[in-house]
Scaffold this active site. Structure first.
Site, PDB file in Angstrom:
ATOM      1  N   HIS A  15     -36.661  10.150  -1.615  1.00  0.00           N
ATOM      2  CA  HIS A  15     -36.395   9.061  -0.672  1.00  0.00           C
ATOM      3  C   HIS A  15     -37.659   8.314  -0.246  1.00  0.00           C
ATOM      4  O   HIS A  15     -37.562   7.255   0.382  1.00  0.00           O
ATOM      5  CB  HIS A  15     -35.698   9.608   0.573  1.00  0.00           C
ATOM      6  CG  HIS A  15     -34.315  10.125   0.320  1.00  0.00           C
ATOM      7  ND1 HIS A  15     -33.341   9.381  -0.294  1.00  0.00           N
ATOM      8  CD2 HIS A  15     -33.741  11.331   0.596  1.00  0.00           C
ATOM      9  CE1 HIS A  15     -32.228  10.088  -0.385  1.00  0.00           C
ATOM     10  NE2 HIS A  15     -32.442  11.279   0.143  1.00  0.00           N
TER      11      HIS A  15
ATOM     12  N   GLU B 162     -27.486  21.097   0.328  1.00  0.00           N
ATOM     13  CA  GLU B 162     -27.132  19.893   1.092  1.00  0.00           C
ATOM     14  C   GLU B 162     -25.797  19.299   0.648  1.00  0.00           C
ATOM     15  O   GLU B 162     -25.400  18.246   1.132  1.00  0.00           O
ATOM     16  CB  GLU B 162     -28.247  18.842   0.947  1.00  0.00           C
ATOM     17  CG  GLU B 162     -28.522  18.462  -0.501  1.00  0.00           C
ATOM     18  CD  GLU B 162     -29.600  17.409  -0.647  1.00  0.00           C
ATOM     19  OE1 GLU B 162     -30.065  16.879   0.378  1.00  0.00           O
ATOM     20  OE2 GLU B 162     -29.954  17.097  -1.800  1.00  0.00           O
TER      21      GLU B 162
ATOM     22  N   ASP C 169     -27.849  15.358   4.960  1.00  0.00           N
ATOM     23  CA  ASP C 169     -26.895  15.285   3.849  1.00  0.00           C
ATOM     24  C   ASP C 169     -25.869  16.403   3.918  1.00  0.00           C
ATOM     25  O   ASP C 169     -24.697  16.207   3.570  1.00  0.00           O
ATOM     26  CB  ASP C 169     -27.627  15.321   2.512  1.00  0.00           C
ATOM     27  CG  ASP C 169     -28.090  13.939   2.075  1.00  0.00           C
ATOM     28  OD1 ASP C 169     -27.436  12.947   2.451  1.00  0.00           O
ATOM     29  OD2 ASP C 169     -29.105  13.850   1.367  1.00  0.00           O
TER      30      ASP C 169
END
Length: 275
Positions: free
Chosen positions: A51, A157, A183
């Site tokens: 990310h 996740e 998540d």
């Protein structure tokens, strides 16, 4: 002979067992950012290629900068793909964090990607990684020591990974189960809204910790504040991310600005990386 394992600060912290090993997250590229984070007293810095604004070149700059400070560079790759594992480890990462696992087979595939033969099928040939451990190490030393000196960390996740967590934890070569709470909350239908975590998410996180302990593995978690990190340390987590560069930068400026204007404390940031 110089020891790779002795130079892997996160692995040493795990082996010493003196308490949770704490680190932070780098999303902004630049070796000066890497060094700034690595000189804060942390054991490790995650170079976030999933990310964060970290491409392959930025990763290859961040990893040696962190390692030169005596801190473990850990690379989070974007996906569980063999070539991504290879690129991260060939840069000299002391371990990889891998997101989006679902099954035991996914974990087994990851181990094969992270290990040299006969334990896996990782290719050998990068001239760089041994320097991130000790200047005296050569490529042969790296080949002979890497399988026992690098950490393979899986993120729990997804709903499927949570359901399969005991099996994933039992896979030989998996060292750490790392909770991605945002998540994980999304995927079990209990998203974190304005920083509030549902009881079902708390229970899911506790389940991951229990699975890791039962399998003799370590458990890690991503946190957004020192207070939250302290809570999970008391719960028994072994690896805790206490800060993210983007969040800390934004929060610090907002706090200084609010104080300068006489407005009192700044609004608390509740997202994973800032607002």
């Amino acid at each position: 002979m110089a020891s790779m394992k002795a130079a892997n600060r996160l692995m040493v912290a795990f082996d010493e067992g003196k308490g949770p090993s704490m680190g932070c997250w780098q999303m902004i590229p630049g070796s000066n950012v890497s060094r700034t984070l690595a000189r804060t007293g942390v054991d490790w810095v995650v170079v976030d290629c999933e990310h964060g604004n970290m491409d392959d070149a930025a990763m290859h700059e961040a990893v040696p900068a962190i390692a030169a400070c005596g801190v473990s560079p850990i690379v989070r790759i974007p996906d569980n793909q063999s070539y991504m594992v290879k690129r991260a480890l060939d840069s000299g990462a002391h371990g990889v964090i891998v997101p989006l696992l679902y099954t035991v087979e996914d974990a087994e595939k990851l181990v094969l990607s992270a290990k040299f033969p006969p334990q896996g099928h990782r290719g050998f040939g990068s001239p760089f990684p041994q320097e991130r451990f000790h200047p005296d190490l050569g490529s042969t030393d790296y080949l002979q020591q890497a399988n026992e000196s690098l950490l393979t960390i899986v993120q729990i996740e997804t709903k499927a990974a949570l359901e399969n967590v005991d099996g994933i934890a039992a896979v030989p070569g998996i060292d750490v189960l790392f909770v991605g709470p945002f998540d994980l909350g999304n995927n079990i239908g209990r998203p974190i809204i304005n920083g509030v975590m549902h009881d079902d998410l708390h229970a899911a996180i506790a389940r991951v910790l229990s699975a890791a302990n039962k399998a003799g593995k370590k458990a890690g978690i991503f946190c957004t504040s020192g207070e939250q990190s302290n809570g999970y340390a008391k719960d028994g987590f072994h690896m805790i991310s206490v800060a993210t560069d983007t969040l800390i930068l934004q929060a610090s400026v907002m706090e200084a600005l609010s104080t300068a204007k006489g407005l009192g404390p700044a609004p608390k940031l509740t997202g994973p990386y800032g607002k």
